[in-house]
Scaffold this motif. Structure first.
Motif, mmCIF file in Angstrom:
data_model
loop_
_atom_site.group_PDB
_atom_site.id
_atom_site.type_symbol
_atom_site.label_atom_id
_atom_site.label_comp_id
_atom_site.label_asym_id
_atom_site.label_seq_id
_atom_site.Cartn_x
_atom_site.Cartn_y
_atom_site.Cartn_z
ATOM 1 N N HIS A 207 56.530 2.573 34.318
ATOM 2 C CA HIS A 207 55.479 3.221 35.101
ATOM 3 C C HIS A 207 54.149 2.576 34.724
ATOM 4 O O HIS A 207 53.644 2.749 33.617
ATOM 5 C CB HIS A 207 55.432 4.722 34.820
ATOM 6 N N LEU A 208 53.615 1.793 35.662
ATOM 7 C CA LEU A 208 52.324 1.143 35.425
ATOM 8 C C LEU A 208 51.215 2.145 35.673
ATOM 9 O O LEU A 208 51.188 2.824 36.704
ATOM 10 C CB LEU A 208 52.167 -0.061 36.359
ATOM 11 N N ASN A 209 50.308 2.219 34.726
ATOM 12 C CA ASN A 209 49.236 3.209 34.802
ATOM 13 C C ASN A 209 47.938 2.561 34.332
ATOM 14 O O ASN A 209 47.937 1.695 33.453
ATOM 15 C CB ASN A 209 49.587 4.419 33.922
ATOM 16 N N PHE A 210 46.829 2.978 34.922
ATOM 17 C CA PHE A 210 45.538 2.369 34.601
ATOM 18 C C PHE A 210 45.153 2.586 33.138
ATOM 19 O O PHE A 210 44.491 1.753 32.531
ATOM 20 C CB PHE A 210 44.450 2.937 35.511
ATOM 21 N N GLU A 211 45.574 3.698 32.552
ATOM 22 C CA GLU A 211 45.183 4.008 31.166
ATOM 23 C C GLU A 211 46.257 3.578 30.169
ATOM 24 O O GLU A 211 46.000 2.798 29.266
ATOM 25 C CB GLU A 211 44.885 5.503 31.039
ATOM 26 N N LYS A 212 47.477 4.092 30.345
ATOM 27 C CA LYS A 212 48.562 3.725 29.426
ATOM 28 C C LYS A 212 49.873 3.748 30.185
ATOM 29 O O LYS A 212 50.266 4.773 30.715
ATOM 30 C CB LYS A 212 48.622 4.681 28.232
ATOM 31 N N SER A 213 50.547 2.600 30.235
ATOM 32 C CA SER A 213 51.812 2.496 30.955
ATOM 33 C C SER A 213 52.956 3.016 30.089
ATOM 34 O O SER A 213 52.834 3.172 28.876
ATOM 35 C CB SER A 213 52.076 1.041 31.359
ATOM 36 N N PHE A 214 54.092 3.285 30.752
ATOM 37 C CA PHE A 214 55.288 3.750 30.047
ATOM 38 C C PHE A 214 56.437 2.809 30.352
ATOM 39 O O PHE A 214 56.652 2.402 31.495
ATOM 40 C CB PHE A 214 55.672 5.163 30.493
ATOM 41 N N PHE A 215 57.231 2.490 29.325
ATOM 42 C CA PHE A 215 58.493 1.798 29.527
ATOM 43 C C PHE A 215 59.533 2.426 28.612
ATOM 44 O O PHE A 215 59.300 2.615 27.412
ATOM 45 C CB PHE A 215 58.398 0.305 29.214
ATOM 46 N N GLY A 216 60.691 2.760 29.181
ATOM 47 C CA GLY A 216 61.763 3.336 28.381
ATOM 48 C C GLY A 216 62.882 3.835 29.271
ATOM 49 O O GLY A 216 62.924 3.554 30.471
ATOM 50 N N THR A 217 63.805 4.572 28.680
ATOM 51 C CA THR A 217 64.910 5.109 29.457
ATOM 52 C C THR A 217 64.397 6.183 30.413
ATOM 53 O O THR A 217 63.329 6.772 30.200
ATOM 54 C CB THR A 217 65.984 5.728 28.554
ATOM 55 N N THR A 218 65.166 6.447 31.453
ATOM 56 C CA THR A 218 64.778 7.482 32.410
ATOM 57 C C THR A 218 64.679 8.836 31.720
ATOM 58 O O THR A 218 63.761 9.625 31.994
ATOM 59 C CB THR A 218 65.805 7.545 33.556
ATOM 60 N N GLU A 219 65.605 9.111 30.821
ATOM 61 C CA GLU A 219 65.598 10.383 30.093
ATOM 62 C C GLU A 219 64.298 10.547 29.296
ATOM 63 O O GLU A 219 63.671 11.612 29.316
ATOM 64 C CB GLU A 219 66.810 10.443 29.154
ATOM 65 N N ASP A 220 63.893 9.487 28.610
ATOM 66 C CA ASP A 220 62.652 9.565 27.831
ATOM 67 C C ASP A 220 61.429 9.643 28.742
ATOM 68 O O ASP A 220 60.430 10.284 28.401
ATOM 69 C CB ASP A 220 62.529 8.341 26.910
ATOM 70 N N TYR A 221 61.513 8.981 29.905
ATOM 71 C CA TYR A 221 60.390 9.027 30.854
ATOM 72 C C TYR A 221 60.121 10.448 31.334
ATOM 73 O O TYR A 221 58.974 10.893 31.401
ATOM 74 C CB TYR A 221 60.682 8.114 32.043
ATOM 75 N N ILE A 222 61.200 11.162 31.656
ATOM 76 C CA ILE A 222 61.045 12.526 32.173
ATOM 77 C C ILE A 222 60.377 13.437 31.137
ATOM 78 O O ILE A 222 59.639 14.362 31.473
ATOM 79 C CB ILE A 222 62.413 13.091 32.600
ATOM 80 N N LYS A 223 60.591 13.126 29.865
ATOM 81 C CA LYS A 223 60.007 13.931 28.791
ATOM 82 C C LYS A 223 58.594 13.479 28.424
ATOM 83 O O LYS A 223 57.880 14.185 27.711
ATOM 84 C CB LYS A 223 60.887 13.852 27.545
#
Length: 240
Positions: A207-223
């Motif tokens: 998930h690209l985001n202007f402040e802080k992006s996220f990369f990881g498993t879908t399970e961790d993303y949802i949390k």
């Protein structure tokens, strides 16, 4: 599972304005990675970088020896002109073999066999002789997916593959891509604006985001804080 693509500390900019910075992630053999993010967050820029069309200002994109850039299948977003392309379905699918043809002036018997195999795999045999321009949007996307498979049997890169499709055809397309990933063991990288479907099918989220992006498993993303913003207590996710 082997590492196919490794991106380390990537930074991209346009006219000295940072679009992406300090981005690191990997794509492993068998992954289904979905790249999501708001408009302007850098999805198109990163796509160009992964396809070798734009070099990062900083950082590295490293491809494994078994995955050369020219062996990545690509399904781009369609323009109105592309939708009106006057060629047969078989010709469009076969054109996915262009990079593999090298200096040979004609397609080989192997090229044509691979095209036929992917046409069968996607269930579009009855469309093979029809003009691409006469097909429905969903049929055209299946044809382009078959074309992408002709170019890359290891990894396919899909840029908004369901844009403009009705809900039923959209779901069929998602299930088809999921089958290619799970049953045919094809690694999938998909750019999408549909975060709910991304969470339903993908193994990993970027998930690209202007402040802080996220990369990881879908399970961790949802949390994660970003995931919670869209899903909250998993209520939306449990319904998709």
């Amino acid at each position: 599972m082997g590492e196919l693509i490794k991106c380390t500390d990537l930074a991209f900019s346009y006219e000295d304005v940072d679009v992406i910075k300090d981005l690191s992630f990997t794509v492993n053999d068998g992954d289904y990675l979905c790249i999501v993010g708001e408009n302007g967050s850098g999805k198109s820029t990163l796509t160009k970088g992964l396809l070798g069309l734009k070099s990062p200002d900083k950082g590295k994109i490293i491809f494994s020896d078994e995955l050369k850039k020219k062996e990545i299948g690509y399904l781009p977003q369609q323009t109105p002109a592309q939708k009106d392309f006057p060629a047969s379905v078989f010709e469009v699918v076969l054109s996915g073999r262009l990079n593999s043809r090298g200096l040979r002036p004609f397609y080989s018997k192997k090229d044509k066999m691979i095209a036929h195999d992917n046409i069968r795999k996607l269930g579009i045999e009855e469309l093979m002789k029809r003009s691409y321009r006469d097909l429905s949007g969903g049929q055209q996307q299946r044809v382009l997916l078959a074309r992408a498979l002709c170019a890359g049997k290891k990894l396919i890169f899909l840029d908004e593959p369901v844009t403009g499709l009705d809900p039923i055809v959209t779901e069929e397309m998602y299930r088809l891509i999921d089958d290619l990933n799970k049953k045919d063991k094809i690694t999938v990288v998909m750019v999408s604006h549909d975060i709910q479907s991304a969470a339903k099918y993908a193994t990993h989220i970027l998930h690209l985001n202007f402040e802080k992006s996220f990369f990881g498993t879908t399970e961790d993303y949802i949390k994660s804080p970003l995931g919670q913003y869209f899903f909250g207590d998993n209520k939306v996710y449990s319904e998709v």
